[in-house]
Motif scaffolding. Structure first.
Motif, PDB file in Angstrom:
ATOM      1  N   VAL A  25     -20.850  19.632 -49.170  1.00 55.56           N
ATOM      2  CA  VAL A  25     -20.369  20.431 -47.975  1.00 55.56           C
ATOM      3  C   VAL A  25     -19.995  21.890 -48.731  1.00 55.56           C
TER       4      VAL A  25
ATOM      5  N   SER B 126     -14.251  12.441 -41.754  1.00 52.33           N
ATOM      6  CA  SER B 126     -13.426  13.143 -42.743  1.00 52.33           C
ATOM      7  C   SER B 126     -12.633  14.002 -41.886  1.00 52.33           C
TER       8      SER B 126
ATOM      9  N   GLN C 160     -15.187  15.952 -39.419  1.00 51.80           N
ATOM     10  CA  GLN C 160     -16.689  15.779 -39.860  1.00 51.80           C
ATOM     11  C   GLN C 160     -17.166  14.309 -39.679  1.00 51.80           C
TER      12      GLN C 160
ATOM     13  N   ALA D 145     -20.189  15.675 -50.158  1.00 56.30           N
ATOM     14  CA  ALA D 145     -20.211  15.070 -48.920  1.00 56.30           C
ATOM     15  C   ALA D 145     -19.209  15.307 -47.873  1.00 56.30           C
ATOM     16  N   LEU D 146     -17.913  15.307 -48.047  1.00 57.26           N
ATOM     17  CA  LEU D 146     -17.072  15.362 -47.101  1.00 57.26           C
ATOM     18  C   LEU D 146     -16.205  16.689 -47.213  1.00 57.26           C
ATOM     19  N   ILE D 147     -15.671  16.996 -46.133  1.00 61.60           N
ATOM     20  CA  ILE D 147     -14.909  18.324 -46.011  1.00 61.60           C
ATOM     21  C   ILE D 147     -13.658  18.268 -46.896  1.00 61.60           C
TER      22      ILE D 147
ATOM     23  N   THR E  52     -23.606  21.494 -44.559  1.00 60.19           N
ATOM     24  CA  THR E  52     -23.651  20.395 -45.628  1.00 60.19           C
ATOM     25  C   THR E  52     -25.128  20.503 -45.920  1.00 60.19           C
TER      26      THR E  52
ATOM     27  N   ASP F 208     -25.944  19.031 -39.317  1.00 63.29           N
ATOM     28  CA  ASP F 208     -27.005  19.391 -40.502  1.00 63.29           C
ATOM     29  C   ASP F 208     -28.019  17.913 -40.883  1.00 63.29           C
TER      30      ASP F 208
END
Lengths: 144, 169
Positions: free
Chosen positions: A131, B25, B60, A66-68, A94, B95
């Motif tokens: 991701v 994020s 993000q 989900a997250l970087i 993503t 996305d």
């Protein structure tokens, strides 16, 4: 075999199959003329320009949930795996997919006189976001 | 207000807030700066004509439920970038998903380019972001900020008559 044990067996089997099919969270491919030993020092990451003294050592891709911030440690680790100390992030995205997984639920199934707890397995569908960070690993400071 | 009404109002507010959410994020690649107070520009391009860019980090924003729309997610992306001290987000990629969507971009600080070309000079000031496997985000050392190009209140943009991005013309 009780219902609970049967459900537990199903879950264990599913988890084993799923883990067998699951891919790695990242990979790296050496593309340069030279190969280097894995590097344990700091890795400089940028999405900008590559300095002139950097020598490309490979292609790197990493995935995270989900997250970087979940994918970046893997990306850095793959760069280090190639012996790189510099990396450029070329692409990111993503990926969203619907995933179905078994979930075990417990419920009351007895009578007021004989209270019991039963378990059952139901399939639950949820959205899984992944991701993906892709880029190139470089080695700096090699000299002429 | 009776206790029942208060409870009903609290329950309604909780239900509304549960309908959707956003989260952010960040991964700092350059040097975090003081939070930016103005409007953060967002573009899908890799450069802003007429501006030199200094990379700060990857940002993000993820939206879900009733906040799963481009406008809300980009607004969160701008907030994340501003918190890092960025005044622009470049290379933004959106996305869309089924119930959640995500946008990722590069938070940068802009300043008018001295020469005719605008460039990405992040590598000059980039920081080491991992000292061992699985660890990144080593405490970045402070860098010298470029001098404020314009008076306060003007969002680091060029003076009237200077080169402006297409959306400001």
């Amino acid at each position: 075999m009780t219902d609970a044990r049967r459900a537990l067996c199903c879950l264990t089997l599913f988890a084993a199959l799923a883990s067998g099919c699951a891919g790695r969270q990242g990979f790296s491919i050496a593309t340069g003329d030279r190969t280097f030993a894995p590097y344990a020092g700091p890795v400089q990451v940028t999405s900008g320009a590559v300095p002139a003294d950097a020598t490309e050592v490979g292609y790197v891709e990493a995935q995270g949930a989900a997250l970087i911030e979940n994918a970046m440690p893997e990306f850095v680790a793959r760069v280090q795996e190639l012996g790189g100390n510099f990396a450029r992030l070329d692409q990111w995205s993503t990926r969203h997919e619907m995933v179905t997984r078994p979930v075990m639920q417990s419920y009351s199934c007895g009578s007021p006189r004989f209270p019991m707890t039963c378990t059952r397995t139901v399939m639950q569908t949820y959205e899984l976001a992944t991701v993906v960070l892709a880029g190139r690993a470089f080695r700096r400071g090699l000299g002429p | 207000m009776t206790l029942v009404r208060r409870f009903a109002l609290a329950a309604a507010l909780a239900a509304l807030s549960a309908c959707g959410s956003t989260r952010g994020s960040t991964v700092v690649l350059g040097a975090r700066q003081a939070a930016f107070q103005g409007a953060v520009r967002v573009t899908r391009e890799a450069a802003l004509p007429g501006f030199a860019l200094t990379e700060i980090g990857l940002v993000q924003a993820v939206g879900s439920g009733n906040q799963n729309d481009l406008g809300t997610i980009v607004a969160r992306l701008q907030a994340e970038a501003a918190a890092l001290g960025a005044d622009a987000v470049i290379r933004m990629r959106f996305d869309p998903g089924f119930e959640t969507s995500s946008a990722i971009g590069v938070a940068v600080r802009t300043r008018p380019a001295a020469g005719p070309q605008s460039g990405f000079e992040a590598y000059v000031q980039g920081q080491a972001v991992g000292s061992r496997a699985g660890v990144w985000g080593e405490a970045p050392s402070p860098i010298a900020l470029p001098p404020e190009p314009r008076a306060r209140g003007v969002m680091n943009g060029p003076a009237p008559g200077e080169l402006r991005p297409p959306w400001q013309r």
